[in-house]
Design a protein around this motif. Structure first.
Motif, PDB file in Angstrom:
ATOM      1  N   PRO A 243       0.817  -1.226   0.000  1.00  0.00           N
ATOM      2  CA  PRO A 243       0.000   0.000   0.000  1.00  0.00           C
ATOM      3  C   PRO A 243       0.849   1.274   0.000  1.00  0.00           C
ATOM      4  CG  PRO A 243      -0.953  -1.616   1.485  1.00  0.00           C
ATOM      5  CD  PRO A 243       0.372  -2.176   1.052  1.00  0.00           C
ATOM      6  N   ILE A 266      -8.925  -3.567  -2.338  1.00  0.00           N
ATOM      7  CA  ILE A 266      -9.383  -3.054  -1.041  1.00  0.00           C
ATOM      8  C   ILE A 266     -10.158  -4.152  -0.307  1.00  0.00           C
ATOM      9  CG2 ILE A 266      -9.486  -0.663  -1.828  1.00  0.00           C
ATOM     10  CD1 ILE A 266     -12.511  -1.019  -2.217  1.00  0.00           C
ATOM     11  N   ASN A 269     -15.246  -4.959   3.530  1.00  0.00           N
ATOM     12  CA  ASN A 269     -16.070  -4.633   4.708  1.00  0.00           C
ATOM     13  C   ASN A 269     -17.304  -5.538   4.787  1.00  0.00           C
ATOM     14  OD1 ASN A 269     -14.295  -2.569   5.415  1.00  0.00           O
ATOM     15  ND2 ASN A 269     -15.467  -1.011   4.283  1.00  0.00           N
ATOM     16  N   SER A 353       2.299   4.210   6.839  1.00  0.00           N
ATOM     17  CA  SER A 353       1.134   3.753   7.600  1.00  0.00           C
ATOM     18  C   SER A 353       0.142   3.117   6.638  1.00  0.00           C
ATOM     19  CB  SER A 353       0.478   4.929   8.341  1.00  0.00           C
ATOM     20  OG  SER A 353       0.057   5.927   7.427  1.00  0.00           O
ATOM     21  N   ASN A 354      -0.897   2.515   7.217  1.00  0.00           N
ATOM     22  CA  ASN A 354      -1.919   1.898   6.376  1.00  0.00           C
ATOM     23  C   ASN A 354      -2.609   2.956   5.531  1.00  0.00           C
ATOM     24  OD1 ASN A 354      -1.374  -0.638   7.456  1.00  0.00           O
ATOM     25  ND2 ASN A 354      -2.857  -0.356   9.123  1.00  0.00           N
ATOM     26  N   TRP A 355      -2.949   2.556   4.344  1.00  0.00           N
ATOM     27  CA  TRP A 355      -3.600   3.490   3.415  1.00  0.00           C
ATOM     28  C   TRP A 355      -5.102   3.215   3.427  1.00  0.00           C
ATOM     29  CZ3 TRP A 355      -2.820   3.472  -2.627  1.00  0.00           C
ATOM     30  CH2 TRP A 355      -3.513   4.570  -3.173  1.00  0.00           C
ATOM     31  N   THR A 356      -5.842   4.239   3.804  1.00  0.00           N
ATOM     32  CA  THR A 356      -7.304   4.156   3.791  1.00  0.00           C
ATOM     33  C   THR A 356      -7.841   5.176   2.805  1.00  0.00           C
ATOM     34  OG1 THR A 356      -7.388   3.441   6.097  1.00  0.00           O
ATOM     35  CG2 THR A 356      -9.398   4.363   5.163  1.00  0.00           C
ATOM     36  N   ASP A 358     -10.548   7.400   1.744  1.00  0.00           N
ATOM     37  CA  ASP A 358     -11.663   8.001   2.484  1.00  0.00           C
ATOM     38  C   ASP A 358     -12.252   9.127   1.647  1.00  0.00           C
ATOM     39  OD1 ASP A 358     -13.434   8.846   4.331  1.00  0.00           O
ATOM     40  OD2 ASP A 358     -11.963   9.563   5.793  1.00  0.00           O
ATOM     41  N   LYS A 383     -15.186   4.337   3.555  1.00  0.00           N
ATOM     42  CA  LYS A 383     -13.793   4.103   3.905  1.00  0.00           C
ATOM     43  C   LYS A 383     -13.390   2.715   3.408  1.00  0.00           C
ATOM     44  CE  LYS A 383     -13.811   6.941   8.114  1.00  0.00           C
ATOM     45  NZ  LYS A 383     -12.901   7.990   7.623  1.00  0.00           N
ATOM     46  N   HIS A 384     -12.241   2.663   2.738  1.00  0.00           N
ATOM     47  CA  HIS A 384     -11.752   1.402   2.195  1.00  0.00           C
ATOM     48  C   HIS A 384     -10.277   1.248   2.570  1.00  0.00           C
ATOM     49  CE1 HIS A 384     -15.378   1.052  -0.275  1.00  0.00           C
ATOM     50  NE2 HIS A 384     -15.192   2.326  -0.630  1.00  0.00           N
ATOM     51  N   ASN A 385      -9.963   0.163   3.247  1.00  0.00           N
ATOM     52  CA  ASN A 385      -8.578  -0.136   3.585  1.00  0.00           C
ATOM     53  C   ASN A 385      -7.896  -0.837   2.405  1.00  0.00           C
ATOM     54  OD1 ASN A 385      -8.695   0.872   6.251  1.00  0.00           O
ATOM     55  ND2 ASN A 385      -9.711  -0.998   6.927  1.00  0.00           N
ATOM     56  N   LYS A 387      -5.389  -3.158   0.624  1.00  0.00           N
ATOM     57  CA  LYS A 387      -4.646  -4.376   0.968  1.00  0.00           C
ATOM     58  C   LYS A 387      -3.343  -4.456   0.177  1.00  0.00           C
ATOM     59  CE  LYS A 387      -7.160  -8.110   1.278  1.00  0.00           C
ATOM     60  NZ  LYS A 387      -8.145  -9.179   0.921  1.00  0.00           N
TER      61      LYS A 387
END
Length: 808
Positions: A243, A266, A269, A353-356, A358, A383-385, A387
């Motif tokens: 990411p 992503i 959810n 850091s993690n990419w979200t 938004d 919001k999508h994390n 991967k």
């Protein structure tokens, strides 16, 4: 000037001149062959020719090599021509006498514009042609070969689940978000939404890519549908990215070179990682979406596609909008990536850091949010994390091009230099005094009466005589110059090489170098702060160089070309003065050696008797080669510090003029954009090297001269004053006894026969104390026998000068 046959000259400096002449014509012929080959490829004199086209990394390496070769060729050509400029600036005896009659000295052994005003029109014209033809070589030759960088701007963004592209998982365009490209809000498609009720705008301005009409997704033969399908099929061979690496590549302001299209995978959810159903994203209690979407995106079918759009990255070459004095890059998909406008700078660095992804809520009006909820949209999908990403490798190709016109101008200048140099080698009169020994031989053979009695005259006296008022100098002041012949006091002191340098030489060398270094330091500090207080960056050309905003657009390509190469011209002028410092140092060491034992002959251009000759004028190869290497290095650093950067592919854009208007005149490639660019590491390196070379002459000049002698080996007045020789008397009957019947009168007559001055100059000489020359008139009484300082034969040499004694 008498006519001479075009045979190989026998004189040493002329042989060296032949070598330099051969270099000039060799490079001229090589460049001419290159031009002929270029034109034979179908190019015209006003167009450019592709020299190489291939992988950009290889092109970068070849570009560095090509420009190093260009700097070597230009430096050697200019150095060879500089040899002849020094020859042409070497005066004849008549020209020296003309200057001395005005109490002006000429420089000996160094190329000097000071001398030219006393020369004949032919020599002055030849020197001027050599100088003028150097300017286009500095300005254009280095830019005749240039790299065209490919910097892509278009790419496709696909946001999907990990099941996208799998055989058992379907996708239904435009995706589970039900948002066609260019529409920022899930569920607000243009099929049923009334924009006049609550407008939010669509298209590029919203940062969601290029707008596409919804029916395009449902036509399997449309380009939009085909692009999504090919992405799903081909993505299995794409490069997998973390990411953070994906965000650095696609979220920052980078041209599309190594990678093009991307799939951002992503989290869903939901309980199924392979995708979403329409009913999970939109509950749609009133069946608002059914009439439009049921035939295309079934309510219960799993959909592995979330969103897809076409994107563009571009960097304006002029200030469209700024943030902290930085050019702001434009990414038409920045909001689709969850990146706000303030984050999108040319120097952006994303955190590890993690990419979200938004949705930027501040860009969504309350009425839009309310309208979005009508079909029952679940806002947890805002919001999508991320991967991982799948990036499509892209093999971009760059070019190295040759500007035929710039090369043609350079060839004309090189050949013009060659013609002048041929005339110098074969038709320059022999009486031109090109070495220190030539001048000493001339003054010993034919002394200059204007400097008679000035045995202690040195370079500092010469400077005062020429440039300071003499109203305060009294006729009986033995420590100052006088219009009458008066013995002067000799002061013994440590004589260092640096003390022989005139202020004009120091200022013409160090002032431009310091000014140039100061400008380089200013740009370095500006770019250093612009680069986030870091010296990181590419050496020379890079994908995203630092450049002056819209310089080409405002002033044109030719002006920018000249501006980019002005440092080359200034550098050559500075280096001419810089090398003259070492020329003066070595001339001074040679001059000073005549005050030391053993005696030595003169080094002249046309040796006779015991005289010697060398292949070099004043700088042997042990000094000229290191100086040449330093010169090549500085020119190469300058060409990598400031340069014209040419880009095609759409990444660089100028919104205020049509680049084809200016490019057509210089035949730059179609859709190419040129900017005046800088390289921070190259500027920093250039700055450090400049500071270093400034110290070399100072440290070298602190060396003490071993002999106690007047200083001023490059000053014609000083040399003239040192050459009023005392010629020894020789008795033809010396060694014969009076028993042979010789009378006293006959012996006296024999002892008054003096050694001819021509013979004295051909033998070994020393500088020091001797008896007064017979030609010198009576001097003011000093209470003791007056002695003379100057050149003399070994037989007449008494000793070196004594501190506190007076000499004429």
């Amino acid at each position: 000037m008498g006519a001479m046959s075009l045979s190989i000259p026998k004189q040493r400096w002329r042989r060296t001149g032949m070598f330099n002449l051969s270099l000039i014509f060799f490079y001229g012929i090589v460049l001419l062959v290159c031009l002929v080959v270029s034109l034979s490829q179908g190019s015209t004199l006003y167009s450019t020719t592709v020299v190489f086209e291939g992988d950009c990394e290889r092109t970068n390496r070849l570009n560095l090599v090509f420009h190093l070769l260009l700097n070597v060729i230009s430096t050697l050509t200019l150095a060879s021509a500089g040899f002849f400029m020094q020859i042409l600036s070497s005066p004849s005896r008549q020209e020296i006498d003309r200057a001395h009659s005005r109490l002006r000295s000429l420089n000996i052994g160094v190329s000097s514009i000071k001398n030219v005003r006393f020369f004949s029109w032919a020599k002055s014209l030849g020197w001027l042609v050599l100088f003028v033809t150097s300017i286009p070589i500095h300005m254009f030759f280095n830019s005749s070969v240039f790299k065209v960088n490919y910097q892509g701007s278009d790419w496709r963004l696909t946001i999907a689940s990990s099941g996208f592209g799998a055989q058992d998982v379907q996708f239904f365009p435009p995706g589970a978000s039900l948002a066609n490209a260019g529409v920022p809000i899930p569920g607000l498609d243009n099929a049923h939404y009334n924009y006049s009720f609550c407008p939010f705008g669509v298209g590029r301005d919203w940062g969601y890519g290029e707008y596409v009409d919804l029916p395009e997704y449902w036509n399997e033969s449309s380009s939009v549908y085909q692009n999504i399908s090919s992405t799903a099929i081909m993505s299995k061979d794409w490069h997998k990215m973390t990411p953070h690496a994906c965000r650095e590549e696609y979220g920052a302001c980078k041209p599309r070179k190594k990678y093009r299209d991307v799939i951002i995978v992503i989290g869903t959810n939901t309980d199924n990682p392979d995708g979403w159903t329409r009913s999970q994203v939109f509950s749609d209690p009133n069946n608002i979406l059914g009439p439009v979407w049921d035939p295309h995106v079934p309510r219960k079918e799993l959909n592995s596609l979330w969103y897809s759009t076409s994107c563009t990255n571009y960097l304006p070459t002029s200030v469209v909008s700024t943030d902290a004095n930085e050019l702001v890059c434009s990414n038409t998909c920045q909001f689709a990536l969850g990146i706000s406008g303030t984050d999108l700078r040319t120097s952006v660095v994303f955190p590890e850091s993690n990419w979200t992804i938004d949705l930027p809520e501040r860009y969504v009006s309350p009425c839009v949010t309310a309208e979005q909820q009508r079909p029952g949209y679940d806002d947890t999908f805002n919001k999508h994390n991320v991967k991982y990403c799948l990036a499509q490798p892209s093999k971009s190709e760059c070019q190295i091009r040759l500007s035929n016109m710039l090369l043609f101008i350079s060839i004309l200048c090189v050949l013009a230099k060659g013609i002048i140099c041929v005339l110098v080698v074969y038709y320059l009169p022999q009486e031109s005094l090109v070495t220190l020994g030539d001048v000493l031989e001339s003054f010993i053979t034919n002394p200059d009466p204007s400097t008679m009695g000035l045995g202690t005259f040195d370079v500092h006296d010469s400077q005062r005589l020429q440039f300071e008022t003499r109203t305060h100098i009294g006729p009986h002041d033995s420590t100052e110059l006088s219009e009458s012949i008066v013995p002067r006091v000799w002061h013994q002191k440590a004589r260092r090489l640096v003390s022989v340098l005139p202020k004009s030489t120091l200022s013409s060398t160090y002032v431009p170098i310091l000014l140039f270094g100061g400008i380089a330091g200013h740009f370095t500090s500006q770019i250093y702060s612009y680069n986030g207080f870091s010296f990181k960056g590419a050496f020379g050309e890079s994908d995203s160089p630092y450049f002056i905003s819209d310089y080409v657009g405002q002033y044109g390509f030719l002006t920018t070309l000249i501006f980019a190469n002005i440092p080359q011209f200034i550098l050559s002028c500075c280096f001419l003065s810089y090398s003259s410092i070492f020329t003066r140092f070595l001339a001074e060491k040679e001059f000073n050696s005549y005050s030391l034992m053993p005696p030595k002959p003169l080094r002249v251009s046309y040796p006779a008797g015991e005289q010697t000759s060398t292949y070099w004028l004043q700088l042997p190869y042990t000094h000229s080669l290191p100086l040449l290497i330093i010169n090549i290095l500085l020119h190469w650093l300058a060409s990598n510090s400031i340069f014209i950067f040419v880009s095609q592919g759409g990444y660089l854009k100028n919104f205020y003029y049509d680049p084809s208007d200016r490019n057509d005149k210089w035949r730059l490639p179609e859709d190419a954009v040129a900017v005046l660019a800088f390289s921070l590491p190259a500027i920093l390196t250039f700055f450090i090297v400049c500071i270093t070379i400034i110290l070399i002459p100072i440290l070298y000049g602190l060396k003490k001269l071993p002999g106690d002698m007047v200083m001023g080996a490059c000053d014609s007045l000083v040399l003239s004053a040192a050459c009023h020789t005392h010629r020894s008397t020789r008795s033809l009957g010396q060694g014969e006894s009076n028993e042979e019947g010789s009378s006293g009168d006959d012996k006296l007559e024999n002892t008054n026969e003096r050694q001819p001055p021509q013979e004295l100059s051909k033998g070994k000489l020393l500088w020091g104390v001797s008896h007064l020359p017979s030609s010198m008139p009576d001097m003011i009484s000093t209470g003791r026998e007056a002695m003379h300082l100057g050149f003399c034969s070994v037989d007449e040499y008494l000793h070196g000068p004594v501190d506190g004694e007076k000499y004429a």
